[in-house]
Structure formats: C-alpha cells, structure tokens
Design a protein around this motif. Structure first.
Motif, short mmCIF file in Angstrom:
data_model
loop_
_atom_site.label_atom_id
_atom_site.label_comp_id
_atom_site.label_asym_id
_atom_site.label_seq_id
_atom_site.Cartn_x
_atom_site.Cartn_y
_atom_site.Cartn_z
N ARG A 152 -7.53 -39.76 33.96
CA ARG A 152 -8.16 -38.25 33.68
C ARG A 152 -8.97 -37.74 35.04
N HIS A 153 -9.08 -38.34 36.12
CA HIS A 153 -9.88 -37.58 37.27
C HIS A 153 -9.36 -36.44 37.70
N ILE A 154 -9.97 -35.36 37.91
CA ILE A 154 -9.60 -34.33 38.50
C ILE A 154 -9.58 -34.61 40.09
N HIS B 195 -8.34 -28.04 44.06
CA HIS B 195 -9.12 -26.98 44.71
C HIS B 195 -8.42 -26.48 46.02
N ASP C 78 -4.10 -29.03 31.25
CA ASP C 78 -4.76 -29.64 32.07
C ASP C 78 -5.78 -30.33 31.41
N PRO D 159 -9.71 -31.41 30.29
CA PRO D 159 -10.97 -30.56 29.78
C PRO D 159 -11.54 -29.60 30.95
N ASP D 160 -12.17 -30.35 31.75
CA ASP D 160 -12.94 -29.77 32.85
C ASP D 160 -12.08 -28.49 33.43
N MET D 161 -10.98 -28.96 34.03
CA MET D 161 -10.03 -28.19 34.78
C MET D 161 -9.47 -27.11 33.81
N ASN E 142 -10.93 -25.54 31.24
CA ASN E 142 -11.97 -24.60 31.33
C ASN E 142 -12.20 -23.91 32.37
N ILE E 143 -12.18 -24.37 33.65
CA ILE E 143 -12.12 -23.64 34.86
C ILE E 143 -11.00 -22.73 34.90
N THR F 133 -11.36 -19.75 32.35
CA THR F 133 -12.43 -18.86 32.50
C THR F 133 -11.92 -17.83 33.57
N SER G 145 -5.42 -28.57 26.48
CA SER G 145 -6.21 -29.53 27.02
C SER G 145 -5.89 -30.78 26.21
#
Length: 280
Positions: free
Chosen positions: A9-11, A16, A113, A115-117, A119-120, A123, A137
């Motif tokens: 689960r690594h972004i 980017h 995606d 969770p972290d991505m 959320n990005i 937003t 997510s």
C-alpha cells in the motif's frame, strides 16, 4: 472499524510526477498538479529531453501514449454503452475521472486509491467541483476490494481501468488482482478491464539502461516493480488464465502507425508500453 491493511500500500512518488506531466500536457486541472510533482518533473526534464532527441522517446512521451490509448478506448465504450459505469483503481492524480465526468455526465465514474492519496484527490476534486463523488478508499489486496464493486449497478456494464499500476506487483500478486476484478465483476451486464502494461524492453536499444532504472524504481517506490511479459501472446494467456475471455494487446507502433511498413502484431515491436483491453 479499522480497515484491514496489506503490505502493498505504498504511495509511489510517480503519482506526483505523472500528475504534473498531465498538467504540463494541458489535459489536467492545476489543482491536480502538486509542488512535489513539479519538482520531480524539473529534475527529470533534461533526461527526458535527451531521450526524445536521441532515442526517439521518453517517459513523458510514453505517458502520453498510454493515456491517449486508454482514453480513446474508454470513449469508444461510452459510445457503445451510454449507461456505462467506470471504476478507476489506483487513480492517483489522474485527470481522467474529472475530464470524463465533465464531458460524459451520464456515466457513473468513481475513483479509488489508498487512504492518503484518496484524501489528497478528494480535497482537490471538491475544490474543483463540490458535487464530485467521494473517492473510494480500499486496499486492492484485501477482501475490502469487493466493496468498491458494490457501489455500482450490476444491471449496467462496468469498466475497471488502471494506469501505471500493474508492473508494481509480482506476477503472483498481479494474477490475484486480475482474478479479483474478473470475479467481483462477473455478475455485471458486461465487464471490461483496461490497463497499460510495460513489457520487457528487449527490443529497445537502451534495454540495459531501462532495466537498471527499473531496479532503482523498485527500491524508491518500495514495490516489486518488474517486467513480466515479452510477447502479446504471453499477456493474453495470463489474462485468460486469470478469468478474462477476450484479451486484446495494443502496441503504440501499430496504434499510431503513420507509414506503410508492415508490422506483426504478435511480435514485440519495441514500444515501452502496451495497452490491454480485456473483457468478459
């Protein structure tokens, strides 16, 4: 309830980079371009320019090829099925969902995606359009993946699409992912899976350089990035064993062909990326 987590689960920083390249190409929204992506694009620019001048291609030209082929095929499917539903997995900062929701408001297009991505992306999309649907997510390698399919109507066709994803997994995990897509999507009116794939660069004059770069990418992205296939036949057999009955492998050399030289679609034509169009 805490979501079950897998170790895959690594972004990747590449999310980017690709997000900013799409913005540079004029096909994305500025809110989907990050400062981290801009920095990465600036660092890579001299190398990319050198590749385009002396080798005939670069990572950003490859990004354009794969993005164009996937979008073209998705448009074709929408024309065939105006009530289409789309699930883009590992959507990252891709502008595809934003663009297709704008131009084809009748389709149901959802993005997914980690969770972290997520959320990005959520937003950014809400700033662009307050009515943007929630970014899903779930982890593709846990049972939670099934929940993503449950938000769609099985009486309508479904397209699952991914870009820049499947080379990051071992062949065993890739088979698990594709089997999951085929299994969770088998009860829909029809199921299509569109994805890009990087074959082994055996026909490229910079094959050794690309192999070395892939090893670096594997370390930097904390993934199992690798090349798994050499021929279109190998890809078709793999996808069919995972559950898809029809599999088409599309190579840019044929797709964007401008001359009259005869090319064999069953051979590796030297392209860095292929598109896979699979269906049930």
């Amino acid at each position: 309830m805490t979501q079950a987590l897998s170790k895959h689960r690594h972004i990747s920083f590449t999310a980017h980079y690709t997000g900013y390249i799409w913005y540079q190409m004029g096909i994305s929204h500025p809110l989907l371009a990050t400062s981290k992506g801009k920095t990465l694009a600036m660092i890579a620019h001299p190398i990319e320019s050198w590749g385009e001048k002396y080798v005939g291609g670069s990572m950003r030209t490859t990004l354009k090829e794969r993005h164009t082929m996937l979008n073209d095929r998705l448009r074709q499917l929408i024309e065939q099925h105006p009530n289409l539903q789309v699930l883009e997995i590992a959507a990252g900062l891709s502008p595809r969902g934003w663009w297709f929701r704008q131009h084809y408001p009748m389709i149901d297009y959802r993005e997914l995606d980690l969770p972290d991505m997520a959320n990005i992306k959520q937003t950014a999309l809400k700033q662009i359009d307050a009515n943007s649907p929630e970014v899903l997510s779930v982890d593709l390698f846990t049972d939670d993946f099934q929940k993503a399919f449950e938000v769609f109507d099985p009486s309508r066709p479904l397209v699952v699409i991914s870009e820049g994803l499947i080379n990051y997994f071992t062949k065993e995990l890739l088979q698990q992912l594709i089997q999951s897509i085929a299994y969770y999507g088998k009860d829909f009116q029809s199921l299509h899976y569109l994805t890009d794939l990087y074959p082994e660069p055996v026909k490229n004059k910079l094959a050794k350089v690309i192999w070395s770069s892939s090893k670096l990418l594997k370390v930097m992205s904390r993934s199992a990035f690798s090349f798994h296939f050499v021929t279109p036949e190998q890809v078709r057999n793999f996808m069919q064993q995972a559950g898809f009955s029809k599999v088409q492998v599309v190579q840019p050399s044929l797709y964007f062909k401008k001359d009259k030289v005869e090319l064999n679609p069953e051979e590796h034509l030297g392209d860095l990326v292929w598109m896979i169009n699979a269906s049930l």
